[in-house]
Design a protein around this motif. Structure first.
Motif, PDB file in Angstrom:
ATOM      1  N   ALA A  83      34.569  36.157  40.718  1.00 17.47           N
ATOM      2  CA  ALA A  83      33.415  37.105  40.685  1.00 17.47           C
ATOM      3  C   ALA A  83      32.255  36.797  41.638  1.00 17.47           C
ATOM      4  CB  ALA A  83      32.728  37.093  39.482  1.00 17.47           C
ATOM      5  N   ALA A  84      31.903  37.559  42.591  1.00 14.10           N
ATOM      6  CA  ALA A  84      30.888  37.282  43.485  1.00 14.10           C
ATOM      7  C   ALA A  84      29.625  37.063  42.814  1.00 14.10           C
ATOM      8  CB  ALA A  84      30.870  38.530  44.452  1.00 14.10           C
ATOM      9  N   ILE A  85      29.436  37.567  41.518  1.00 10.86           N
ATOM     10  CA  ILE A  85      28.024  37.273  40.989  1.00 10.86           C
ATOM     11  C   ILE A  85      28.040  36.796  39.402  1.00 10.86           C
ATOM     12  CG2 ILE A  85      27.022  39.238  42.142  1.00 10.86           C
ATOM     13  CD1 ILE A  85      28.052  41.170  40.171  1.00 10.86           C
ATOM     14  N   ALA A  86      27.130  36.347  38.874  1.00 10.07           N
ATOM     15  CA  ALA A  86      27.164  35.869  37.600  1.00 10.07           C
ATOM     16  C   ALA A  86      25.767  36.060  37.134  1.00 10.07           C
ATOM     17  CB  ALA A  86      27.499  34.394  37.824  1.00 10.07           C
ATOM     18  N   PRO A  87      25.797  35.701  35.851  1.00  9.37           N
ATOM     19  CA  PRO A  87      24.037  35.922  35.138  1.00  9.37           C
ATOM     20  C   PRO A  87      23.281  34.894  35.715  1.00  9.37           C
ATOM     21  CG  PRO A  87      26.027  35.917  33.676  1.00  9.37           C
ATOM     22  CD  PRO A  87      26.758  35.524  34.907  1.00  9.37           C
ATOM     23  N   ILE A  88      22.148  35.332  35.926  1.00  9.82           N
ATOM     24  CA  ILE A  88      20.810  34.657  36.601  1.00  9.82           C
ATOM     25  C   ILE A  88      19.882  34.307  35.497  1.00  9.82           C
ATOM     26  CG2 ILE A  88      19.380  34.980  38.321  1.00  9.82           C
ATOM     27  CD1 ILE A  88      21.064  36.787  39.509  1.00  9.82           C
ATOM     28  N   GLY A  89      19.413  33.200  35.436  1.00  3.06           N
ATOM     29  CA  GLY A  89      18.784  32.657  34.569  1.00  3.06           C
ATOM     30  C   GLY A  89      17.181  32.177  34.635  1.00  3.06           C
ATOM     31  N   LYS A 127      31.460  54.359  40.165  1.00  9.91           N
ATOM     32  CA  LYS A 127      32.307  54.840  41.294  1.00  9.91           C
ATOM     33  C   LYS A 127      32.151  53.542  42.393  1.00  9.91           C
ATOM     34  CE  LYS A 127      31.759  59.747  40.165  1.00  9.91           C
ATOM     35  NZ  LYS A 127      31.390  60.894  40.833  1.00  9.91           N
ATOM     36  N   ASN A 128      33.389  53.679  43.108  1.00  9.96           N
ATOM     37  CA  ASN A 128      33.340  52.810  44.258  1.00  9.96           C
ATOM     38  C   ASN A 128      32.904  51.341  43.906  1.00  9.96           C
ATOM     39  OD1 ASN A 128      32.183  55.836  45.934  1.00  9.96           O
ATOM     40  ND2 ASN A 128      34.302  55.031  45.951  1.00  9.96           N
ATOM     41  N   TYR A 129      33.579  50.846  43.098  1.00  9.45           N
ATOM     42  CA  TYR A 129      32.972  49.503  42.554  1.00  9.45           C
ATOM     43  C   TYR A 129      34.213  48.798  41.800  1.00  9.45           C
ATOM     44  CZ  TYR A 129      29.297  46.211  41.120  1.00  9.45           C
ATOM     45  OH  TYR A 129      28.713  44.979  41.293  1.00  9.45           O
ATOM     46  N   ASP A 130      34.124  47.598  42.015  1.00  9.82           N
ATOM     47  CA  ASP A 130      35.179  46.796  41.385  1.00  9.82           C
ATOM     48  C   ASP A 130      34.716  45.590  40.744  1.00  9.82           C
ATOM     49  OD1 ASP A 130      37.877  45.627  40.642  1.00  9.82           O
ATOM     50  OD2 ASP A 130      37.958  44.670  42.777  1.00  9.82           O
ATOM     51  N   GLY A 147      40.090  40.110  42.051  1.00  6.74           N
ATOM     52  CA  GLY A 147      39.084  41.016  42.569  1.00  6.74           C
ATOM     53  C   GLY A 147      37.863  40.098  42.604  1.00  6.74           C
ATOM     54  N   THR A 148      36.953  41.087  43.409  1.00  8.55           N
ATOM     55  CA  THR A 148      35.426  40.525  43.585  1.00  8.55           C
ATOM     56  C   THR A 148      34.639  41.755  43.153  1.00  8.55           C
ATOM     57  OG1 THR A 148      36.398  39.078  45.438  1.00  8.55           O
ATOM     58  CG2 THR A 148      33.819  39.714  45.404  1.00  8.55           C
ATOM     59  N   THR A 149      33.515  41.274  42.455  1.00  7.76           N
ATOM     60  CA  THR A 149      32.421  41.996  41.711  1.00  7.76           C
ATOM     61  C   THR A 149      31.726  42.681  42.821  1.00  7.76           C
ATOM     62  OG1 THR A 149      32.591  40.892  39.576  1.00  7.76           O
ATOM     63  CG2 THR A 149      30.840  42.421  40.130  1.00  7.76           C
ATOM     64  N   ARG A 150      31.872  43.861  43.132  1.00 11.18           N
ATOM     65  CA  ARG A 150      30.988  44.265  44.330  1.00 11.18           C
ATOM     66  C   ARG A 150      31.216  45.804  44.851  1.00 11.18           C
ATOM     67  NH1 ARG A 150      35.191  42.153  49.471  1.00 11.18           N
ATOM     68  NH2 ARG A 150      36.957  43.283  48.674  1.00 11.18           N
ATOM     69  N   ALA A 151      30.631  46.394  45.560  1.00 11.50           N
ATOM     70  CA  ALA A 151      30.943  47.952  45.869  1.00 11.50           C
ATOM     71  C   ALA A 151      31.936  47.744  46.630  1.00 11.50           C
ATOM     72  CB  ALA A 151      29.691  48.375  46.813  1.00 11.50           C
TER      73      ALA A 151
END
Length: 337
Positions: free
Chosen positions: A90-96, A199-202, A258-262
């Motif tokens: 995943a390209a992103i993760a919870p930010i704290g 839409k257009n998102y993974d 997969g990669t979390t992104r548009a």
């Protein structure tokens, strides 16, 4: 920061699965304590020996056993993981927050935008730090701010109303955040079967099963077909409709495929049920201010995102195992200097 202090902080911090104590950069300096989650499955760090690390300590038997079990699955089986063929985490993760924050928690998605009535536009830092700073600005508006977004250049836009029918994937937007679960759910525009779609998102995840729809055109008909396939598959947490295939997946945000992104190559990603949709949200809270951080430590925070998790839902016992001089990849939860 001592090993005992770092371990105690991990044990008492909600969501911390393990801590890593990094040696001071200069003689006489202060060691840095990283509170982390998702060992082996995270974006930050690499797994292996490191002369820069004093200790890695897991928070309880469950965290330690889970880490050991994941070693058996470090290389995903192609027979099982049949997701979109981009082998990335995943390209992103919870930010704290940096340990002591008591601010509101926002539900966020990266690289997605929505139109609305602007309340204020402010300059913030770039990246994850800017996202947490923007959360703090929204906090200060006493309820007038219902959502906010940041762009790659570091501009924070506070919104007082949101037009959900204008939502769209947008790689120029760094993050889009909502102050209420109701608004977060509205972003996904759930249908009668409680399928929440963007839409257009993974989303990164692990493959469950893949179904072809060769005779169906792309677009809404294909998305509807894939939603039906996911609804009928017990293990399907969400489905990605892309290029003639329905990728049914689970472990949203934390899987290996997969990669979390548009993504313009994806018709839509649809998540099954409100509980799973909640897991798709990044939990973002304001960074504390006035910490007196040096320019070097601020730069380090920009480079190494401070991450937090709402994934853990059980109490954590004392630290279970200590590894000397080892670095374990994962997602940052809190960075303590």
């Amino acid at each position: 920061m001592t090993p005992s202090m770092c371990a105690t902080t991990c044990r008492t911090t909600f969501g911390c699965q393990y801590m890593l104590l990094k040696k001071a950069a200069v003689a006489g300096g202060t060691a840095t304590c990283y509170l982390k989650m998702h060992a082996l499955g995270g974006l930050y760090g690499t797994t292996g020996p490191s002369i820069d690390v004093d200790y890695t300590c897991f928070n309880g038997q469950d965290a330690w056993v889970t880490f050991a079990g994941q070693l058996d699955y470090a290389l995903p089986s192609p027979e099982v993981n049949t997701g979109v063929e981009t082998p990335a985490v995943a390209a992103i993760a919870p930010i704290g927050v940096n340990g002591t924050g008591s601010s509101k928690t926002y539900q966020c998605i990266k690289q997605y935008s929505v139109q609305g009535t602007s309340l204020k536009k402010l300059n913030v830092s770039m990246g994850d730090e800017g996202l947490t700073q923007c959360a703090g600005k929204c906090d200060q508006e006493d309820g007038a701010c219902v959502a906010f977004s940041t762009c790659e250049a570091g501009q924070c836009t506070l919104l007082k109303t949101v037009a959900f029918n204008t939502s769209a994937a947008d790689a120029r937007t760094y993050g889009l955040c909502f102050g209420s679960t109701l608004d977060w759910n509205s972003l996904g525009q759930p249908d009668a079967d409680e399928m929440y779609c963007v839409k257009n998102y993974d989303f990164a995840g692990d493959g469950v099963r893949t179904v072809d729809y060769i005779t169906i055109t792309t677009g809404s008909a294909a998305v509807q077909f894939c939603k039906q396939q996911c609804a009928a598959e017990p293990q399907c947490q969400y489905v990605v409709t892309s290029k003639g295939k329905c990728y049914m997946k689970n472990n949203i945000l934390s899987g290996s495929f997969g990669t979390t992104r548009a993504d313009d190559g994806v018709d839509a990603a649809c998540v099954k049920g409100q509980q799973n949709w909640a897991l798709a949200a990044l939990q973002v809270a304001a960074s504390p201010v006035g910490t007196g951080a040096s320019a070097a430590s601020v730069t380090a925070r920009k480079r190494e995102a401070m991450l937090n998790s709402n994934a853990a839902d059980r109490p954590r016992p004392a630290c279970w195992a200590v590894v000397l001089g080892a670095l374990v990849s994962g997602w940052f939860l809190v960075l303590l200097l």
